[in-house]
Design a protein around this motif. Structure first.
Motif, PDB file in Angstrom:
ATOM      1  N   ILE A 356       0.821  -1.388   0.012  1.00  0.00           N
ATOM      2  CA  ILE A 356       0.040  -0.416  -0.145  1.00  0.00           C
ATOM      3  C   ILE A 356       1.169   0.874  -0.481  1.00  0.00           C
ATOM      4  N   PRO A 357       1.692   2.123  -1.116  1.00  0.00           N
ATOM      5  CA  PRO A 357       1.823   3.114  -1.558  1.00  0.00           C
ATOM      6  C   PRO A 357       1.739   3.852  -0.291  1.00  0.00           C
ATOM      7  N   GLY A 358       2.951   4.177   0.389  1.00  0.00           N
ATOM      8  CA  GLY A 358       2.532   5.506   1.465  1.00  0.00           C
ATOM      9  C   GLY A 358       2.861   4.270   2.601  1.00  0.00           C
ATOM     10  N   TRP A 359       2.364   2.986   3.030  1.00  0.00           N
ATOM     11  CA  TRP A 359       1.675   2.488   3.697  1.00  0.00           C
ATOM     12  C   TRP A 359       2.687   1.948   4.342  1.00  0.00           C
ATOM     13  N   ILE A 360       2.460   0.655   3.766  1.00  0.00           N
ATOM     14  CA  ILE A 360       2.916  -0.769   3.979  1.00  0.00           C
ATOM     15  C   ILE A 360       3.345  -1.273   2.750  1.00  0.00           C
ATOM     16  N   LYS A 361       4.478  -1.742   2.331  1.00  0.00           N
ATOM     17  CA  LYS A 361       5.382  -3.129   1.990  1.00  0.00           C
ATOM     18  C   LYS A 361       6.275  -4.303   2.311  1.00  0.00           C
ATOM     19  N   TRP A 362       5.524  -5.118   2.015  1.00  0.00           N
ATOM     20  CA  TRP A 362       6.274  -6.193   2.828  1.00  0.00           C
ATOM     21  C   TRP A 362       5.904  -7.710   1.894  1.00  0.00           C
ATOM     22  N   SER A 363       6.415  -8.328   1.762  1.00  0.00           N
ATOM     23  CA  SER A 363       6.832  -9.940   1.136  1.00  0.00           C
ATOM     24  C   SER A 363       7.829 -10.390   1.936  1.00  0.00           C
ATOM     25  N   PRO A 364       7.309 -12.349   1.749  1.00  0.00           N
ATOM     26  CA  PRO A 364       8.471 -12.685   2.204  1.00  0.00           C
ATOM     27  C   PRO A 364       9.954 -12.798   1.536  1.00  0.00           C
ATOM     28  N   ALA A 365       9.693 -12.624   1.012  1.00  0.00           N
ATOM     29  CA  ALA A 365      10.544 -11.954  -0.226  1.00  0.00           C
ATOM     30  C   ALA A 365      12.256 -10.984   0.208  1.00  0.00           C
ATOM     31  N   SER A 366      11.776 -10.151   1.891  1.00  0.00           N
ATOM     32  CA  SER A 366      12.290  -9.734   2.089  1.00  0.00           C
ATOM     33  C   SER A 366      12.983 -10.116   2.947  1.00  0.00           C
ATOM     34  N   LEU A 367      12.980 -11.340   3.544  1.00  0.00           N
ATOM     35  CA  LEU A 367      13.142 -12.325   4.562  1.00  0.00           C
ATOM     36  C   LEU A 367      14.588 -12.877   4.184  1.00  0.00           C
ATOM     37  N   ARG A 368      14.703 -12.850   2.192  1.00  0.00           N
ATOM     38  CA  ARG A 368      15.759 -12.831   1.770  1.00  0.00           C
ATOM     39  C   ARG A 368      16.556 -12.558   0.953  1.00  0.00           C
ATOM     40  N   TYR A 369      16.485 -10.957   0.510  1.00  0.00           N
ATOM     41  CA  TYR A 369      16.384  -9.639   0.005  1.00  0.00           C
ATOM     42  C   TYR A 369      16.411  -8.964   0.248  1.00  0.00           C
ATOM     43  N   PRO A 370      17.364  -7.976   1.086  1.00  0.00           N
ATOM     44  CA  PRO A 370      17.086  -6.703   1.818  1.00  0.00           C
ATOM     45  C   PRO A 370      16.210  -5.420   0.019  1.00  0.00           C
ATOM     46  N   LYS A 371      16.734  -5.688  -0.855  1.00  0.00           N
ATOM     47  CA  LYS A 371      16.298  -5.296  -1.970  1.00  0.00           C
ATOM     48  C   LYS A 371      15.456  -5.686  -2.767  1.00  0.00           C
ATOM     49  N   TRP A 372      14.311  -6.137  -2.742  1.00  0.00           N
ATOM     50  CA  TRP A 372      13.207  -7.640  -3.514  1.00  0.00           C
ATOM     51  C   TRP A 372      12.832  -6.586  -4.309  1.00  0.00           C
ATOM     52  N   ALA A 373      12.240  -5.695  -4.622  1.00  0.00           N
ATOM     53  CA  ALA A 373      11.649  -4.434  -5.331  1.00  0.00           C
ATOM     54  C   ALA A 373      10.671  -3.239  -5.184  1.00  0.00           C
ATOM     55  N   GLY A 374      11.202  -3.012  -6.713  1.00  0.00           N
ATOM     56  CA  GLY A 374      10.839  -1.697  -6.764  1.00  0.00           C
ATOM     57  C   GLY A 374      12.308  -0.952  -6.953  1.00  0.00           C
ATOM     58  N   LEU A 375      11.887   0.822  -6.507  1.00  0.00           N
ATOM     59  CA  LEU A 375      13.239   1.470  -7.322  1.00  0.00           C
ATOM     60  C   LEU A 375      14.342   1.978  -5.393  1.00  0.00           C
ATOM     61  N   TYR A 376      15.418   1.411  -5.757  1.00  0.00           N
ATOM     62  CA  TYR A 376      17.034   1.950  -4.371  1.00  0.00           C
ATOM     63  C   TYR A 376      18.133   2.645  -4.841  1.00  0.00           C
ATOM     64  N   GLU A 377      17.957   3.644  -4.011  1.00  0.00           N
ATOM     65  CA  GLU A 377      19.185   4.393  -4.228  1.00  0.00           C
ATOM     66  C   GLU A 377      19.990   4.169  -3.521  1.00  0.00           C
ATOM     67  N   GLU A 378      21.654   4.191  -3.734  1.00  0.00           N
ATOM     68  CA  GLU A 378      22.505   4.166  -2.247  1.00  0.00           C
ATOM     69  C   GLU A 378      23.828   4.376  -3.072  1.00  0.00           C
ATOM     70  N   LEU A 379      24.530   5.272  -2.337  1.00  0.00           N
ATOM     71  CA  LEU A 379      26.188   5.473  -2.678  1.00  0.00           C
ATOM     72  C   LEU A 379      25.851   6.310  -4.299  1.00  0.00           C
ATOM     73  N   GLY A 380      25.438   6.819  -4.425  1.00  0.00           N
ATOM     74  CA  GLY A 380      24.525   7.805  -5.479  1.00  0.00           C
ATOM     75  C   GLY A 380      24.176   6.284  -6.705  1.00  0.00           C
ATOM     76  N   ARG A 381      23.739   5.354  -6.531  1.00  0.00           N
ATOM     77  CA  ARG A 381      23.584   4.711  -7.537  1.00  0.00           C
ATOM     78  C   ARG A 381      22.520   4.818  -7.409  1.00  0.00           C
ATOM     79  N   TYR A 382      21.252   3.867  -8.754  1.00  0.00           N
ATOM     80  CA  TYR A 382      20.125   3.302  -8.626  1.00  0.00           C
ATOM     81  C   TYR A 382      20.520   1.699  -8.985  1.00  0.00           C
TER      82      TYR A 382
END
Length: 413
Positions: A356-382
């Motif tokens: 639910i955008p802005g509220w919750i984002k969860w899946s069992p995939a998060s237990l295995r992959y820190p970055k499991w769906a959507g957009l991430y940015e780290e160290l200036g890299r997407y």
């Protein structure tokens, strides 16, 4: 053998507790209680049959059916188990108190409350209906996800450049041509400059894609279609009569990629070029598109980022296709050359979760992959992790819908 025995005991406990809820609510309706056991036993017999007839050298639709029925049966029962087991703990201590205080004669445990059984079954109906929707509708409920990314060093000629990313087609799982063609048409409707496919064309072997070649050949993009391999594309998850047969399958997969009009990048790069703007100097501008073979933490690591970026300018704008998002954390973000954007897939969001955008984002995939769906940015890299176009094993999607990603690149003013 011990594991199988423990599993059977666990499943038996789940069914016994679920039956208690039915027994409490329908004390005189014997046919309802008998129907509960008939439904459960039929599913377990089908599961046993599917396992006994499973052949790693062939693709059977029974495996998907087994997975859907097992999930449809067990998850709602686990909710009932949680409620009734919690109630039994309360009943146990209540019984001790009543026995010690002498406030109750007769049975040690108080009667099971009908309200608890009603609540448990009502809540269990929610995942039951959700899973049923996921199997019947959700697996083809394509959605378009859009992101706009800004970069200081994006060539001016590529300001407004659009990418459609798809991932994890898993063609061996499709069972509805009409729905699939709708998804392909939806990709084309985005009108992006380029289409990038980030791996897992098949489940196990190249033949799975044969019925769908004409459908996926319809994909169009003015600046081309590019692809990479995912972990399932290597044929590692089935038995082959010989290494020669496995190698021949790999060659057929390469041919199918060509028939689809995809340029397959195997630890290599290409330049996407546009004519230089008037007054900008030079004849054309370019960005580097890099594709590596599968590289995943805990999976085969065929990818060679150093080889794939060989001879590239340090100052070039770089987009990387790498199937497994764990590659980003393990190597890409620390790589000597700055890679502006990495596109991955692989996780499918486990095909199950809640967003639910802005509220919750969860899946069992998060237990295995820190970055499991959507957009991430780290160290200036997407990094963008696509939730997948197809489905695998469980023939459905619950809360995590099949995704078509559109990325627009903008130059910062």
């Amino acid at each position: 053998m011990i594991r199988i025995l423990l599993f059977l005991i666990f499943v038996g406990l789940i069914d016994w507790y679920a039956y208690q809820a039915f027994k409490t609510l329908f004390p005189s309706q014997v046919w309802i209680r008998a129907g509960f056991w008939a439904f459960s036993i039929a599913i377990y017999l089908f599961v046993a049959y599917s396992f006994m007839t499973f052949d790693r050298g062939a693709i059977s639709p029974n495996f998907g059916r087994m997975a859907s029925l097992l999930v449809l049966s067990l998850i709602p029962k686990l909710i009932v188990l949680a409620f009734l087991f919690g109630e039994d703990i309360i009943r146990f201590f209540t019984g001790i108190f009543q026995s010690v205080s002498g406030s109750r004669e007769g049975d040690f445990l108080p009667d099971r409350r009908k309200f608890v059984s009603q609540t448990a079954l009502a809540l269990a109906a929610i995942p039951f209906l959700g899973i049923l929707h996921g199997v019947l509708i959700g697996k083809y409920r394509y959605r378009v996800v859009r992101h706009t990314l800004e970069f200081d060093d994006l060539p001016q000629e590529f300001d407004g450049f659009t990418i459609t990313q798809i991932s994890d087609i898993h063609s061996g799982s499709f069972d509805n041509k009409e729905k699939l063609e709708y998804g392909v048409d939806l990709i084309n409707q985005q009108g992006s400059d380029v289409i990038l496919f980030t791996g897992d064309l098949v489940n196990n072997h190249a033949g799975e894609m044969e019925p769908w070649v004409e459908t996926f050949k319809k994909l169009k993009a003015p600046m081309g279609k590019y692809s990479i391999l995912g972990n399932h594309d290597y044929g590692d998850y089935m038995s082959w009569p010989s290494q020669e047969a496995k190698a021949a399958n790999m060659q057929r997969l390469y041919q199918i990629q060509e028939e689809l009009g995809f340029k397959l990048l195997r630890n290599e790069n290409v330049q996407l070029r546009k004519p230089a703007l008037s007054g900008a100097g030079g004849s054309e501008a370019s960005i580097d598109l890099i594709g590596v073979e599968n590289w995943g933490k805990g999976f085969a690591q065929h990818g060679d980022l150093a080889k794939a970026t060989r001879n590239l300018s340090e100052k070039g704008f770089k987009i990387l296709m790498s199937h497994d998002p764990s590659h980003f954390d393990e190597e890409v973000k620390k790589f000597s050359q700055f890679i502006h954007l990495t596109l991955s897939g692989h996780t499918h969001g486990m095909q199950f979760g809640i967003e639910i955008p802005g509220w919750i984002k969860w899946s069992p995939a998060s237990l295995r992959y820190p970055k499991w769906a959507g957009l991430y940015e780290e160290l200036g890299r997407y990094l963008h992790v696509n939730r997948g176009f197809g489905f695998l094993a469980f023939p459905g999607r619950v809360g995590i819908w099949p995704e078509i990603t559109v990325l627009e690149l903008r130059r910062k003013a």
